[in-house]
Design a protein around this motif. Sequence first.
Motif, short mmCIF file in Angstrom:
data_model
loop_
_atom_site.label_atom_id
_atom_site.label_comp_id
_atom_site.label_asym_id
_atom_site.label_seq_id
_atom_site.Cartn_x
_atom_site.Cartn_y
_atom_site.Cartn_z
N VAL A 194 0.85 -1.19 0.00
CA VAL A 194 0.00 0.00 0.00
C VAL A 194 0.88 1.24 0.00
CG1 VAL A 194 -1.80 1.24 1.24
CG2 VAL A 194 -1.81 -1.25 1.22
N THR A 195 0.57 2.17 -0.89
CA THR A 195 1.36 3.39 -0.98
C THR A 195 1.02 4.35 0.15
OG1 THR A 195 -0.25 4.58 -2.33
CG2 THR A 195 1.36 3.19 -3.51
N ALA A 196 1.86 5.32 0.35
CA ALA A 196 1.62 6.34 1.37
C ALA A 196 0.32 7.08 1.10
CB ALA A 196 2.80 7.31 1.44
N ALA A 197 0.04 7.36 -0.16
CA ALA A 197 -1.20 8.06 -0.52
C ALA A 197 -2.42 7.20 -0.19
CB ALA A 197 -1.19 8.43 -2.00
N GLU A 198 -2.32 5.89 -0.44
CA GLU A 198 -3.43 4.99 -0.13
C GLU A 198 -3.64 4.89 1.38
OE1 GLU A 198 -3.36 1.85 -3.84
OE2 GLU A 198 -1.80 1.69 -2.31
N LYS A 199 -2.54 4.83 2.13
CA LYS A 199 -2.65 4.79 3.59
C LYS A 199 -3.30 6.07 4.12
CE LYS A 199 1.23 1.72 4.56
NZ LYS A 199 2.54 1.59 5.20
N SER A 200 -2.90 7.19 3.54
CA SER A 200 -3.47 8.47 3.94
C SER A 200 -4.97 8.49 3.66
CB SER A 200 -2.77 9.61 3.21
OG SER A 200 -3.33 10.84 3.56
N ALA A 201 -5.37 7.99 2.50
CA ALA A 201 -6.78 7.94 2.14
C ALA A 201 -7.56 7.03 3.09
CB ALA A 201 -6.94 7.49 0.70
N LEU A 202 -6.96 5.90 3.47
CA LEU A 202 -7.61 4.99 4.42
C LEU A 202 -7.78 5.63 5.79
CD1 LEU A 202 -5.86 1.62 3.51
CD2 LEU A 202 -8.28 2.17 3.21
N ARG A 203 -6.74 6.35 6.23
CA ARG A 203 -6.84 7.05 7.52
C ARG A 203 -7.94 8.10 7.48
NH1 ARG A 203 -1.20 6.27 7.43
NH2 ARG A 203 -0.87 8.28 6.44
N GLN A 204 -8.03 8.83 6.37
CA GLN A 204 -9.07 9.86 6.23
C GLN A 204 -10.45 9.22 6.23
OE1 GLN A 204 -8.72 13.29 6.34
NE2 GLN A 204 -10.92 13.09 6.63
N LYS A 205 -10.59 8.10 5.54
CA LYS A 205 -11.88 7.40 5.51
C LYS A 205 -12.27 6.96 6.92
CE LYS A 205 -14.36 3.63 3.32
NZ LYS A 205 -14.33 2.55 2.34
N ALA A 206 -11.31 6.46 7.68
CA ALA A 206 -11.59 6.05 9.07
C ALA A 206 -12.02 7.25 9.90
CB ALA A 206 -10.36 5.38 9.68
N ARG A 207 -11.34 8.38 9.74
CA ARG A 207 -11.74 9.59 10.48
C ARG A 207 -13.14 10.02 10.10
NH1 ARG A 207 -6.16 10.92 9.87
NH2 ARG A 207 -6.57 11.91 7.87
N ASP A 208 -13.45 9.98 8.80
CA ASP A 208 -14.78 10.38 8.33
C ASP A 208 -15.85 9.46 8.91
OD1 ASP A 208 -13.58 12.40 6.86
OD2 ASP A 208 -13.73 11.33 4.95
N LEU A 209 -15.59 8.16 8.93
CA LEU A 209 -16.55 7.22 9.49
C LEU A 209 -16.74 7.44 10.98
CD1 LEU A 209 -15.57 3.96 7.59
CD2 LEU A 209 -17.70 5.24 7.36
N ARG A 210 -15.64 7.68 11.71
CA ARG A 210 -15.76 7.92 13.15
C ARG A 210 -16.56 9.19 13.44
NH1 ARG A 210 -10.26 6.21 13.26
NH2 ARG A 210 -9.61 8.37 13.41
N ALA A 211 -16.46 10.17 12.55
CA ALA A 211 -17.18 11.42 12.74
C ALA A 211 -18.70 11.22 12.65
CB ALA A 211 -16.73 12.46 11.73
N THR A 212 -19.14 10.15 12.01
CA THR A 212 -20.57 9.88 11.88
C THR A 212 -21.14 9.12 13.07
OG1 THR A 212 -20.32 7.77 10.72
CG2 THR A 212 -20.34 9.77 9.36
N LEU A 213 -20.27 8.63 13.94
CA LEU A 213 -20.74 7.84 15.08
C LEU A 213 -21.31 8.72 16.17
CD1 LEU A 213 -17.78 5.32 15.34
CD2 LEU A 213 -20.02 4.96 14.27
N ASN A 214 -22.23 8.17 16.92
CA ASN A 214 -22.86 8.87 18.03
C ASN A 214 -21.92 8.83 19.23
OD1 ASN A 214 -24.38 9.75 20.17
ND2 ASN A 214 -26.09 8.36 19.82
N PRO A 215 -21.41 9.98 19.69
CA PRO A 215 -20.48 9.98 20.83
C PRO A 215 -21.07 9.34 22.09
CG PRO A 215 -20.59 12.16 19.83
CD PRO A 215 -21.66 11.32 19.19
N ALA A 216 -22.38 9.42 22.26
CA ALA A 216 -23.01 8.85 23.44
C ALA A 216 -22.89 7.33 23.46
CB ALA A 216 -24.48 9.25 23.50
N GLY A 217 -22.74 6.73 22.29
CA GLY A 217 -22.63 5.28 22.22
C GLY A 217 -21.21 4.77 22.36
N ALA A 218 -20.24 5.66 22.45
CA ALA A 218 -18.84 5.25 22.52
C ALA A 218 -18.55 4.41 23.76
CB ALA A 218 -17.92 6.47 22.48
#
Length: 71
Positions: A4-28
């Motif tokens: 996996v290239t650095a750019a692909e890893k960066s994109a995966l990290r961003q996707k993970a951040r975006d998904l976490r941002a959609t989660l309900n903090p109360a359910g953490a």
Amino acid sequence: MDNVTAAEKSALRQKARDLRATLNPAGAGEAAAAALDDPRLKKLLSSGTAVAAYWPLGDEFDTRPLIARLL
């Protein structure tokens, strides 16, 4: 992930951040507690296997209850 290239890893990290941002903090807390009750964890702990964990930053999954259980 060795190929996996650095750019692909960066994109995966961003996707993970975006998904976490959609989660309900109360359910953490509920998610962290549920992770402690996972049968796979119980099997792992009973086997004496060495594990690694990370200290959560920002909106990452809260591993602190798991770390406390492991210690």
